[in-house]
Write a protein that holds these residues in place. Structure first.
Motif, PDB file in Angstrom:
ATOM      1  N   ILE A   1       0.799  -1.121   0.060  1.00 28.08           N
ATOM      2  CA  ILE A   1      -0.181  -0.120   0.014  1.00 28.08           C
ATOM      3  C   ILE A   1       0.837   1.351  -0.033  1.00 28.08           C
ATOM      4  O   ILE A   1       0.682   2.244  -0.700  1.00 28.08           O
ATOM      5  CB  ILE A   1      -0.843  -0.138   1.352  1.00 28.08           C
ATOM      6  N   LEU A   2       1.972   1.365   0.896  1.00 27.64           N
ATOM      7  CA  LEU A   2       2.615   2.486   1.053  1.00 27.64           C
ATOM      8  C   LEU A   2       3.524   2.688  -0.283  1.00 27.64           C
ATOM      9  O   LEU A   2       3.896   3.758  -1.003  1.00 27.64           O
ATOM     10  CB  LEU A   2       3.661   2.251   2.152  1.00 27.64           C
ATOM     11  N   SER A   3       3.930   1.311  -0.966  1.00 26.45           N
ATOM     12  CA  SER A   3       4.693   1.622  -2.130  1.00 26.45           C
ATOM     13  C   SER A   3       3.666   2.286  -3.595  1.00 26.45           C
ATOM     14  O   SER A   3       4.258   3.229  -3.946  1.00 26.45           O
ATOM     15  CB  SER A   3       5.062   0.421  -2.760  1.00 26.45           C
ATOM     16  N   HIS A   4       2.358   1.761  -3.336  1.00 30.08           N
ATOM     17  CA  HIS A   4       1.512   2.494  -4.147  1.00 30.08           C
ATOM     18  C   HIS A   4       1.292   3.860  -4.098  1.00 30.08           C
ATOM     19  O   HIS A   4       1.339   4.667  -5.075  1.00 30.08           O
ATOM     20  CB  HIS A   4       0.344   1.499  -4.505  1.00 30.08           C
ATOM     21  N   VAL A   5       1.271   4.087  -2.731  1.00 31.66           N
ATOM     22  CA  VAL A   5       0.812   5.725  -2.625  1.00 31.66           C
ATOM     23  C   VAL A   5       2.141   6.388  -2.880  1.00 31.66           C
ATOM     24  O   VAL A   5       1.998   7.458  -3.334  1.00 31.66           O
ATOM     25  CB  VAL A   5       0.490   5.943  -0.915  1.00 31.66           C
ATOM     26  N   ALA A   6       3.527   6.125  -2.726  1.00 28.23           N
ATOM     27  CA  ALA A   6       4.618   6.668  -3.130  1.00 28.23           C
ATOM     28  C   ALA A   6       4.597   6.958  -4.521  1.00 28.23           C
ATOM     29  O   ALA A   6       5.196   8.061  -5.129  1.00 28.23           O
ATOM     30  CB  ALA A   6       5.612   5.912  -2.585  1.00 28.23           C
ATOM     31  N   GLN A   7       4.126   5.669  -5.391  1.00 27.28           N
ATOM     32  CA  GLN A   7       4.377   5.652  -6.726  1.00 27.28           C
ATOM     33  C   GLN A   7       3.059   6.963  -7.241  1.00 27.28           C
ATOM     34  O   GLN A   7       3.593   7.726  -8.140  1.00 27.28           O
ATOM     35  CB  GLN A   7       3.858   4.311  -7.360  1.00 27.28           C
ATOM     36  N   ILE A   8       2.010   6.839  -6.651  1.00 25.03           N
ATOM     37  CA  ILE A   8       0.962   8.003  -7.097  1.00 25.03           C
ATOM     38  C   ILE A   8       1.627   9.339  -6.762  1.00 25.03           C
ATOM     39  O   ILE A   8       1.305  10.289  -7.474  1.00 25.03           O
ATOM     40  CB  ILE A   8      -0.193   7.641  -6.321  1.00 25.03           C
TER      41      ILE A   8
END
Length: 103
Positions: A40-47
Motif C-alpha cells: 500500500i505504501l509503495s503504491h501511495v509513493a508511486q502515485i
C-alpha cells in the motif's frame, strides 16, 4: 513488496503499531500485514510521484452545482381541498384502517 530493496514498513513497525492498537497478532499475521502495508505504501509513493503540479485540486472530477430551487412560500391546497378525494376523513385527517392492534 516494495520495488526497492528496503521495505516501506518493517515487520517490527507493524508489531509496534499492533501493540499501540492493542491488537494481538501472531507471527503469520505480522508477516502478512507487513507485506500488505508495504504494498500500500509503495503504491501511495508511486502515485505521489505523478507530475500534477499544473492540475488544480478538486473534490469531484465534474463541476457540480446546487440544483435546488429557492424555498418560496406559494399558495397550496386547503385541508378541505386536500381531503376532498379521500375515501374516509376523521378529524380533518385521512382515516385509515387500524394496524398492529393500535387504538
Amino acid at each position: 513488496m516494495s520495488t526497492d530493496s528496503q521495505p516501506a514498513i518493517s515487520r517490527d513497525e507493524v508489531a509496534h503499531l499492533a501493540r499501540l492498537s492493542r491488537l494481538a497478532l501472531d507471527d503469520d499475521e505480522l508477516d502478512r500485514y507487513a507485506a500488505q502495508l508495504d504494498s500500500i505504501l509503495s503504491h501511495v509513493a508511486q502515485i505521489s510521484e505523478v507530475a500534477a503540479d499544473d492540475v488544480p485540486p478538486t473534490a469531484h472530477p465534474a463541476e457540480l452545482r446546487d440544483v435546488l430551487r429557492e424555498d418560496v412560500v406559494v399558495p397550496s391546497l386547503t385541508a378541505e381541498q386536500a381531503l376532498s378525494g379521500a375515501p374516509a376523513v376523521e378529524q380533518e385527517r385521512f382515516a385509515v384502517p387500524q394496524i398492529l392492534g393500535e387504538e
